[in-house]
Design a protein around this motif. Structure first.
Motif, PDB file in Angstrom:
ATOM      1  N   VAL A 143     -18.942 -22.382   8.809  1.00 29.65           N
ATOM      2  CA  VAL A 143     -20.035 -22.158   8.915  1.00 29.65           C
ATOM      3  C   VAL A 143     -20.006 -20.371   9.494  1.00 29.65           C
ATOM      4  N   ASN A 144     -19.727 -20.073  10.516  1.00 22.78           N
ATOM      5  CA  ASN A 144     -20.099 -18.873  10.659  1.00 22.78           C
ATOM      6  C   ASN A 144     -18.575 -17.902  10.441  1.00 22.78           C
ATOM      7  N   VAL A 145     -17.789 -18.294  10.825  1.00 22.17           N
ATOM      8  CA  VAL A 145     -16.145 -17.924   9.990  1.00 22.17           C
ATOM      9  C   VAL A 145     -16.551 -17.257   8.207  1.00 22.17           C
ATOM     10  N   VAL A 146     -16.894 -18.289   8.114  1.00 27.82           N
ATOM     11  CA  VAL A 146     -17.224 -17.860   6.304  1.00 27.82           C
ATOM     12  C   VAL A 146     -18.752 -17.373   6.431  1.00 27.82           C
ATOM     13  N   SER A 147     -19.055 -17.088   6.889  1.00 31.79           N
ATOM     14  CA  SER A 147     -20.413 -16.421   7.358  1.00 31.79           C
ATOM     15  C   SER A 147     -20.165 -14.605   7.635  1.00 31.79           C
ATOM     16  N   VAL A 148     -18.847 -14.696   8.245  1.00 34.26           N
ATOM     17  CA  VAL A 148     -18.989 -12.847   8.772  1.00 34.26           C
ATOM     18  C   VAL A 148     -17.940 -12.283   7.059  1.00 34.26           C
ATOM     19  N   GLY A 149     -17.234 -13.056   6.372  1.00 36.78           N
ATOM     20  CA  GLY A 149     -16.744 -12.620   5.868  1.00 36.78           C
ATOM     21  C   GLY A 149     -18.076 -12.531   4.409  1.00 36.78           C
ATOM     22  N   LEU A 150     -18.979 -12.898   4.888  1.00 41.01           N
ATOM     23  CA  LEU A 150     -19.892 -12.790   3.033  1.00 41.01           C
ATOM     24  C   LEU A 150     -20.998 -11.616   3.568  1.00 41.01           C
ATOM     25  N   PHE A 151     -20.523 -11.194   5.257  1.00 39.50           N
ATOM     26  CA  PHE A 151     -21.597 -10.574   5.690  1.00 39.50           C
ATOM     27  C   PHE A 151     -21.507  -9.068   5.435  1.00 39.50           C
ATOM     28  N   ILE A 152     -19.637  -8.941   5.899  1.00 42.43           N
ATOM     29  CA  ILE A 152     -19.420  -7.508   5.794  1.00 42.43           C
ATOM     30  C   ILE A 152     -19.062  -8.038   4.381  1.00 42.43           C
ATOM     31  N   HIS A 153     -19.438  -8.349   3.022  1.00 40.46           N
ATOM     32  CA  HIS A 153     -19.390  -8.151   1.686  1.00 40.46           C
ATOM     33  C   HIS A 153     -21.033  -7.513   1.660  1.00 40.46           C
ATOM     34  N   LYS A 154     -21.431  -7.713   1.677  1.00 41.66           N
ATOM     35  CA  LYS A 154     -23.087  -7.318   1.746  1.00 41.66           C
ATOM     36  C   LYS A 154     -23.762  -6.272   3.221  1.00 41.66           C
ATOM     37  N   GLY A 155     -22.426  -5.457   3.736  1.00 38.64           N
ATOM     38  CA  GLY A 155     -22.888  -4.844   4.716  1.00 38.64           C
ATOM     39  C   GLY A 155     -23.872  -4.943   5.520  1.00 38.64           C
ATOM     40  N   LEU A 156     -24.318  -6.056   6.249  1.00 34.16           N
ATOM     41  CA  LEU A 156     -24.865  -6.439   7.269  1.00 34.16           C
ATOM     42  C   LEU A 156     -24.100  -6.528   8.290  1.00 34.16           C
ATOM     43  N   TRP A 157     -24.551  -4.993   8.827  1.00 33.99           N
ATOM     44  CA  TRP A 157     -22.819  -5.046  10.258  1.00 33.99           C
ATOM     45  C   TRP A 157     -23.155  -6.185  11.116  1.00 33.99           C
ATOM     46  N   LEU A 158     -24.019  -5.700  11.521  1.00 37.62           N
ATOM     47  CA  LEU A 158     -25.000  -6.342  12.975  1.00 37.62           C
ATOM     48  C   LEU A 158     -24.921  -7.734  13.079  1.00 37.62           C
ATOM     49  N   THR A 159     -25.266  -8.514  11.722  1.00 38.21           N
ATOM     50  CA  THR A 159     -24.936 -10.065  11.106  1.00 38.21           C
ATOM     51  C   THR A 159     -23.186 -10.351  11.159  1.00 38.21           C
ATOM     52  N   VAL A 160     -22.419  -9.016  10.683  1.00 38.66           N
ATOM     53  CA  VAL A 160     -21.693  -9.317  10.912  1.00 38.66           C
ATOM     54  C   VAL A 160     -20.766  -9.625  12.758  1.00 38.66           C
ATOM     55  N   GLY A 161     -21.290  -8.848  13.560  1.00 44.89           N
ATOM     56  CA  GLY A 161     -20.677  -9.459  14.926  1.00 44.89           C
ATOM     57  C   GLY A 161     -21.267 -10.654  15.569  1.00 44.89           C
ATOM     58  N   LEU A 162     -23.086 -10.621  14.926  1.00 42.76           N
ATOM     59  CA  LEU A 162     -23.851 -11.723  15.095  1.00 42.76           C
ATOM     60  C   LEU A 162     -23.069 -12.969  14.743  1.00 42.76           C
ATOM     61  N   TYR A 163     -22.439 -12.906  13.809  1.00 41.93           N
ATOM     62  CA  TYR A 163     -22.017 -14.527  13.355  1.00 41.93           C
ATOM     63  C   TYR A 163     -20.169 -14.700  14.300  1.00 41.93           C
ATOM     64  N   ALA A 164     -19.815 -13.181  14.635  1.00 43.89           N
ATOM     65  CA  ALA A 164     -18.721 -13.626  14.928  1.00 43.89           C
ATOM     66  C   ALA A 164     -18.493 -13.668  16.423  1.00 43.89           C
ATOM     67  N   VAL A 165     -19.838 -13.371  16.995  1.00 44.91           N
ATOM     68  CA  VAL A 165     -19.654 -13.656  18.041  1.00 44.91           C
ATOM     69  C   VAL A 165     -20.963 -15.453  18.156  1.00 44.91           C
ATOM     70  N   PHE A 166     -20.934 -16.176  17.346  1.00 45.93           N
ATOM     71  CA  PHE A 166     -21.384 -17.461  16.889  1.00 45.93           C
ATOM     72  C   PHE A 166     -20.696 -18.290  17.063  1.00 45.93           C
TER      73      PHE A 166
END
Length: 207
Positions: free
Chosen positions: A162-185
Protein backbone atom coordinates in the motif's frame (compact mmCIF):
# COMPACT_ATOMS: atom_id res chain seq x y z
CA UNK A 1 -12.47 24.08 9.39
CA UNK A 2 -10.46 26.98 10.89
CA UNK A 3 -8.45 28.85 8.26
CA UNK A 4 -5.27 28.26 10.26
CA UNK A 5 -5.29 24.54 9.44
CA UNK A 6 -5.78 25.20 5.72
CA UNK A 7 -3.03 27.81 5.66
CA UNK A 8 0.36 26.70 4.31
CA UNK A 9 2.98 25.87 6.93
CA UNK A 10 5.76 25.74 4.33
CA UNK A 11 6.34 24.66 0.74
CA UNK A 12 7.99 21.54 -0.68
CA UNK A 13 9.14 21.62 -4.30
CA UNK A 14 6.82 24.52 -4.99
CA UNK A 15 3.72 22.90 -3.46
CA UNK A 16 2.27 24.28 -0.20
CA UNK A 17 2.03 21.98 2.82
CA UNK A 18 -0.84 22.92 5.12
CA UNK A 19 -0.73 22.81 8.90
CA UNK A 20 -3.47 20.21 8.64
CA UNK A 21 -1.32 17.88 6.53
CA UNK A 22 1.68 18.47 8.80
CA UNK A 23 -0.25 17.61 11.98
CA UNK A 24 -1.81 14.53 10.38
CA UNK A 25 1.64 13.32 9.27
CA UNK A 26 3.20 13.74 12.72
CA UNK A 27 0.36 11.83 14.39
CA UNK A 28 0.51 9.09 11.76
CA UNK A 29 4.24 8.58 12.37
CA UNK A 30 3.64 8.35 16.11
CA UNK A 31 0.89 5.81 15.44
CA UNK A 32 3.15 3.53 13.41
CA UNK A 33 5.84 3.76 16.07
CA UNK A 34 3.32 2.57 18.67
CA UNK A 35 2.13 -0.24 16.39
CA UNK A 36 5.66 -1.52 15.92
CA UNK A 37 6.05 -1.79 19.69
CA UNK A 38 2.53 -3.18 20.28
CA UNK A 39 1.57 -0.08 22.28
CA UNK A 40 -2.21 0.24 22.23
CA UNK A 41 -2.12 4.05 22.32
CA UNK A 42 -1.38 3.92 18.61
CA UNK A 43 -5.09 3.33 17.99
CA UNK A 44 -6.39 6.67 19.38
CA UNK A 45 -3.60 8.38 17.45
CA UNK A 46 -4.91 6.57 14.37
CA UNK A 47 -8.40 7.93 15.00
CA UNK A 48 -7.25 11.55 15.17
CA UNK A 49 -4.80 11.28 12.27
CA UNK A 50 -7.37 9.56 10.06
CA UNK A 51 -9.98 12.25 10.64
CA UNK A 52 -7.44 14.93 9.72
CA UNK A 53 -6.49 13.07 6.56
CA UNK A 54 -10.15 12.95 5.48
CA UNK A 55 -9.91 16.68 4.83
CA UNK A 56 -6.42 16.48 3.28
CA UNK A 57 -7.38 13.79 0.77
CA UNK A 58 -10.80 15.24 -0.03
CA UNK A 59 -9.16 18.53 -0.98
CA UNK A 60 -6.85 16.59 -3.33
CA UNK A 61 -9.82 14.66 -4.82
CA UNK A 62 -8.44 11.30 -3.63
CA UNK A 63 -11.88 10.17 -2.54
CA UNK A 64 -11.07 6.51 -2.01
CA UNK A 65 -8.37 7.38 0.49
CA UNK A 66 -10.58 10.05 2.07
CA UNK A 67 -13.36 7.51 2.60
CA UNK A 68 -10.80 5.00 3.80
CA UNK A 69 -9.73 7.38 6.56
CA UNK A 70 -13.31 7.49 7.85
CA UNK A 71 -13.28 3.70 7.86
CA UNK A 72 -9.91 3.70 9.66
CA UNK A 73 -11.24 6.01 12.36
CA UNK A 74 -14.22 3.72 12.98
CA UNK A 75 -12.26 0.47 12.83
CA UNK A 76 -9.58 1.91 15.12
CA UNK A 77 -12.06 1.64 17.99
CA UNK A 78 -12.41 -2.07 17.19
CA UNK A 79 -8.64 -2.49 16.88
CA UNK A 80 -8.09 -0.73 20.19
CA UNK A 81 -10.52 -3.08 21.94
CA UNK A 82 -8.87 -6.09 20.27
CA UNK A 83 -5.42 -5.10 21.53
CA UNK A 84 -6.77 -4.47 25.02
CA UNK A 85 -9.12 -7.45 25.44
CA UNK A 86 -8.99 -9.59 22.28
CA UNK A 87 -8.41 -13.36 22.22
CA UNK A 88 -7.70 -16.05 19.67
CA UNK A 89 -10.34 -18.62 18.78
CA UNK A 90 -8.89 -21.02 21.36
CA UNK A 91 -9.27 -18.43 24.12
CA UNK A 92 -5.56 -17.58 24.34
CA UNK A 93 -4.40 -13.97 24.59
CA UNK A 94 -4.03 -12.00 21.37
CA UNK A 95 -0.33 -12.11 20.48
CA UNK A 96 1.66 -11.61 17.29
CA UNK A 97 1.24 -14.65 15.05
CA UNK A 98 1.22 -15.78 11.43
CA UNK A 99 -1.78 -16.50 9.27
CA UNK A 100 -2.58 -20.13 8.61
CA UNK A 101 -2.36 -21.29 4.96
CA UNK A 102 -6.13 -20.93 4.75
CA UNK A 103 -5.94 -17.46 6.30
CA UNK A 104 -3.25 -16.44 3.81
CA UNK A 105 -5.39 -17.62 0.90
CA UNK A 106 -8.39 -15.70 2.24
CA UNK A 107 -6.32 -12.54 2.71
CA UNK A 108 -4.97 -12.74 -0.85
CA UNK A 109 -8.47 -13.35 -2.20
CA UNK A 110 -9.77 -10.36 -0.24
CA UNK A 111 -7.04 -8.16 -1.75
CA UNK A 112 -7.77 -9.43 -5.26
CA UNK A 113 -11.49 -8.69 -4.89
CA UNK A 114 -11.26 -5.41 -2.99
CA UNK A 115 -8.96 -3.66 -5.48
CA UNK A 116 -11.21 -3.81 -8.59
CA UNK A 117 -14.38 -3.43 -6.54
CA UNK A 118 -13.22 -0.16 -4.99
CA UNK A 119 -11.66 1.08 -8.24
CA UNK A 120 -14.84 0.52 -10.25
CA UNK A 121 -16.90 2.21 -7.56
CA UNK A 122 -14.62 5.26 -7.59
CA UNK A 123 -14.64 5.45 -11.39
CA UNK A 124 -18.43 5.30 -11.47
CA UNK A 125 -19.37 7.60 -8.59
CA UNK A 126 -16.53 10.13 -8.17
CA UNK A 127 -14.47 12.49 -10.32
CA UNK A 128 -11.12 10.98 -9.30
CA UNK A 129 -8.57 10.81 -12.10
CA UNK A 130 -6.74 7.83 -10.58
CA UNK A 131 -9.45 5.25 -9.74
CA UNK A 132 -7.25 2.16 -10.10
CA UNK A 133 -4.32 3.47 -8.06
CA UNK A 134 -6.66 4.93 -5.47
CA UNK A 135 -8.62 1.67 -5.47
CA UNK A 136 -5.47 -0.38 -4.91
CA UNK A 137 -4.38 1.54 -1.83
CA UNK A 138 -7.92 1.71 -0.48
CA UNK A 139 -8.84 -1.93 -1.08
CA UNK A 140 -5.64 -3.40 0.32
CA UNK A 141 -5.73 -1.06 3.30
CA UNK A 142 -9.04 -2.61 4.35
CA UNK A 143 -7.33 -5.99 4.53
CA UNK A 144 -4.23 -4.59 6.22
CA UNK A 145 -6.26 -2.89 8.93
CA UNK A 146 -8.06 -6.12 9.82
CA UNK A 147 -4.79 -8.07 9.97
CA UNK A 148 -3.23 -5.36 12.16
CA UNK A 149 -6.17 -5.42 14.56
CA UNK A 150 -5.79 -9.18 14.95
CA UNK A 151 -1.97 -8.93 15.28
CA UNK A 152 -1.15 -11.03 12.24
CA UNK A 153 2.41 -10.28 11.13
CA UNK A 154 1.40 -10.31 7.45
CA UNK A 155 -0.29 -6.94 7.96
CA UNK A 156 3.13 -5.31 7.49
CA UNK A 157 3.54 -6.89 4.05
CA UNK A 158 0.15 -5.57 2.98
CA UNK A 159 1.05 -2.11 4.28
CA UNK A 160 4.35 -2.25 2.39
CA UNK A 161 2.49 -2.74 -0.89
CA UNK A 162 0.00 0.00 0.00
CA UNK A 163 2.70 2.48 0.99
CA UNK A 164 4.83 1.95 -2.12
CA UNK A 165 1.86 2.51 -4.43
CA UNK A 166 0.69 5.47 -2.33
CA UNK A 167 4.04 7.22 -2.81
CA UNK A 168 3.41 7.31 -6.55
CA UNK A 169 -0.20 8.38 -6.06
CA UNK A 170 0.71 11.30 -3.82
CA UNK A 171 3.53 12.40 -6.14
CA UNK A 172 0.89 12.65 -8.85
CA UNK A 173 -1.26 14.77 -6.52
CA UNK A 174 1.59 17.00 -5.34
CA UNK A 175 1.14 16.13 -1.65
CA UNK A 176 4.86 16.23 -1.03
CA UNK A 177 4.88 15.95 2.74
CA UNK A 178 2.61 12.93 2.48
CA UNK A 179 4.92 11.51 -0.21
CA UNK A 180 7.77 11.66 2.28
CA UNK A 181 5.56 10.27 5.03
CA UNK A 182 4.51 7.24 2.98
CA UNK A 183 8.10 6.63 1.88
CA UNK A 184 8.98 6.48 5.58
CA UNK A 185 5.95 4.24 6.12
CA UNK A 186 7.30 1.84 3.49
CA UNK A 187 10.59 1.57 5.39
CA UNK A 188 8.73 1.22 8.69
CA UNK A 189 6.61 -1.57 7.20
CA UNK A 190 9.78 -3.61 6.76
CA UNK A 191 11.02 -2.60 10.22
CA UNK A 192 7.64 -3.47 11.72
CA UNK A 193 7.65 -6.90 10.10
CA UNK A 194 11.13 -7.62 11.46
CA UNK A 195 10.23 -6.31 14.93
CA UNK A 196 7.08 -8.43 15.10
CA UNK A 197 8.94 -11.48 13.83
CA UNK A 198 11.43 -11.08 16.67
CA UNK A 199 8.58 -10.71 19.18
CA UNK A 200 6.89 -13.78 17.76
CA UNK A 201 10.05 -15.88 18.02
CA UNK A 202 10.77 -14.59 21.54
CA UNK A 203 7.23 -15.50 22.57
CA UNK A 204 7.61 -19.00 21.13
CA UNK A 205 10.91 -19.45 22.97
CA UNK A 206 9.28 -18.52 26.29
CA UNK A 207 6.31 -20.82 25.72
Amino acid sequence: MPEFFSAPAFALWGSPVSWLELLAAVLALAMVGCNMREIHWGWPLAIISSLLYVAVFAQARIYGDASLQVFFAIVAFWGWSQWLRGHRADGSALRVSRLSPRGTALALAACALAWPAVALFLRRFTDTDVPWWDGFSTGLSLVGQFLLGRKFIENWLVWLAVNVVSVGLFIHKGLWLTVGLYAVFAVLSVAGFLAWRTRMHDGAARA
